[in-house]
Design an enzyme around this catalytic site. Structure first.
Site, PDB file in Angstrom:
ATOM      1  N   SER A 190       7.179  -3.983   2.653  1.00  0.00           N
ATOM      2  CA  SER A 190       6.087  -3.669   3.579  1.00  0.00           C
ATOM      3  C   SER A 190       5.948  -2.383   3.729  1.00  0.00           C
ATOM      4  O   SER A 190       5.384  -1.641   2.661  1.00  0.00           O
ATOM      5  CB  SER A 190       6.603  -4.219   4.945  1.00  0.00           C
ATOM      6  OG  SER A 190       5.676  -4.149   5.925  1.00  0.00           O
ATOM      7  N   ASP A 228      -1.427 -12.677   2.767  1.00  0.00           N
ATOM      8  CA  ASP A 228      -0.188 -11.839   3.336  1.00  0.00           C
ATOM      9  C   ASP A 228      -0.285 -12.095   4.896  1.00  0.00           C
ATOM     10  O   ASP A 228      -1.298 -11.590   5.711  1.00  0.00           O
ATOM     11  CB  ASP A 228      -0.469 -10.583   3.284  1.00  0.00           C
ATOM     12  CG  ASP A 228       0.855  -9.540   3.561  1.00  0.00           C
ATOM     13  OD1 ASP A 228       0.854  -9.247   4.648  1.00  0.00           O
ATOM     14  OD2 ASP A 228       1.641  -9.140   2.551  1.00  0.00           O
ATOM     15  N   HIS A 274       5.224 -12.671   3.931  1.00  0.00           N
ATOM     16  CA  HIS A 274       5.316 -11.263   3.855  1.00  0.00           C
ATOM     17  C   HIS A 274       6.848 -10.763   3.369  1.00  0.00           C
ATOM     18  O   HIS A 274       7.675 -11.011   4.032  1.00  0.00           O
ATOM     19  CB  HIS A 274       4.903 -10.754   5.315  1.00  0.00           C
ATOM     20  CG  HIS A 274       4.509  -9.167   5.351  1.00  0.00           C
ATOM     21  ND1 HIS A 274       3.586  -8.357   4.734  1.00  0.00           N
ATOM     22  CD2 HIS A 274       5.516  -8.234   5.900  1.00  0.00           C
ATOM     23  CE1 HIS A 274       3.872  -7.324   4.924  1.00  0.00           C
ATOM     24  NE2 HIS A 274       4.947  -6.986   5.594  1.00  0.00           N
TER      25      HIS A 274
END
Length: 391
Positions: free
Chosen positions: A171, A267, A334
């Site tokens: 991330s 995502d 994610h």
């Protein structure tokens, strides 16, 4: 006495569950404080380090933790009272798995490397660097210095002898891996095989549901608040506004170091925050849909499908490079490389009949190139897991 023994046994089991089997202890870089390389609250940078062994003793993977960003004084003040802004509040043990896993069966290419988890405590993807500290809010915007302090500490502990090295992250940490990729390569020995891996860090300069680009204004605030401009790749900032150089699609055009991108076309973080951020969803029509795509209308699903088209367009510069790899699945997820189950497990996602652990390993060692894009529609891939997130 029997009951006491039973109680102690139960407490021991609980401790193992809480700490995690094979948990890696935290390392604080206290010497970095004097150099101003500190978390938002002024505390020391920290990381977890599991030493390499055997054939992996001179191989290093530095993986940066995710956790979003803070955009202004108010959100950064709030953040500094959490473990994402202070090393004083971090858990002191961290269980390694997925790309950091120490078992050959689940992480065959990197299990015996020196594996490092860099804790995230600055809110700028390790790019901030402002000298002044306001005595009122006592915030330290020093993410870039934190990153360099960690790298310098690892170099002193043997990374200066690296033969193979990977800079990776999840991330916001995966974005940092892209932004610092060439710099990392320049610090390591010229003889080393150095590459970067981004897991769910390819945040696109996308249009939101109103046709605007909320994410651009959001990143603009991050860059301004943290003084990030001077820490972003100069090969990008020399020709574009600094906030645009927070978007990987513009950075990869001039990136010299090989990069592998793991990302979901749908995502889950980007659907919530780039496509349908709360601040532009005035009627709250997307409130339930963006959290559970099963609750979307047909029209909303069409818009979500369109986000994949935006993603593919943004990935074009990466796909044009022979040194770059891509594992783009059609999952609603994610950060997929952080657990053994999604990294290499029997039920983990596959693209081109290949699990991400094999795809990344083959690409890193040059066994085979890998640039695979999944089937085109949401839920078309039966190997996709439930939504997963690390940050």
């Amino acid at each position: 006495m029997g009951r006491l023994k039973q109680l102690w046994s139960s407490l021991l089991v609980l401790a193992v569950v809480v700490i995690g089997v094979g948990a890696v202890p935290i390392t604080y870089i206290e010497s970095a404080v004097a150099k101003g390389a500190v978390c938002l609250d002024g505390s020391a940078p920290a990381y977890h380090f599991d030493k390499g062994s055997g054939s992996g003793v001179n191989n290093w993977i530095v993986h940066m933790e995710g956790g979003g960003w803070c955009t202004d004084i108010a959100t950064c003040v709030q953040r500094k009272s959490t473990m994402k802004g202070s090393s004083k509040l971090m858990n002191t043990d961290f269980g390694f798995s997925g790309i950091l896993g120490g078992k050959q069966s689940s992480n065959p290419d990197f299990y015996n490397w020196n594996r490092i988890k860099v804790r995230y405590c600055d809110g700028s993807s390790f790019t901030g660097d402002i000298e002044a500290v306001d005595p009122g809010n006592k915030l330290f915007f020093r993410g870039a210095r934190v990153w360099r302090a960690v790298i310098d500490d690892l170099m002193a502990k043997g990374m200066s002898n690296a033969q193979n090295a990977i800079l990776s992250g999840c991330s916001a940490g995966a974005l940092a891996a892209i932004l610092h990729c060439d710099q990392f390569n320049s610090i390591l020995p010229s003889s080393a095989n150095v590459k970067c891996v981004s897991d769910a860090g390819f945040f696109i300069h996308g249009k939101d549901i109103t046709g605007g680009s909320y994410i651009e204004s959001y990143y603009s605030k991050v860059v301004a608040t943290h003084g990030s401009a001077k820490s972003l790749p100069s090969s990008c900032t020399s020709s574009m506004k600094p906030e645009l150089c927070f978007f990987p699609q513009y950075v990869v055009k001039t990136l010299q170091t090989p990069l592998f991108v793991i990302n979901a076309a749908f995502d889950s973080w980007q659907i919530k925050n780039v496509l349908a951020p709360t601040s532009v969803d005035k009627s709250k029509a997307w409130k339930t849909c963006k959290l559970d795509l099963k609750k979307c209308t047909a029209s909303q699903l069409q818009t979500v499908q369109g986000y994949r088209d935006q993603m593919l367009a943004a990935l074009a510069p990466l796909r044009a490079s022979t040194t770059k790899g891509l594992f783009l699945d059609s999952c609603h997820a994610h950060c997929q490389g952080g657990s053994a189950s999604t990294w290499s497990g029997a039920d983990g996602p596959q693209v081109g009949n290949t699990k991400m652990a094999k795809a990344v390993g083959d690409w890193f060692y040059g066994r085979s190139a890998f640039q695979n894009i999944d089937c085109s529609s949401l839920n078309c891939n039966p190997t996709c897991p439930a939504v997963s997130t690390e940050d």
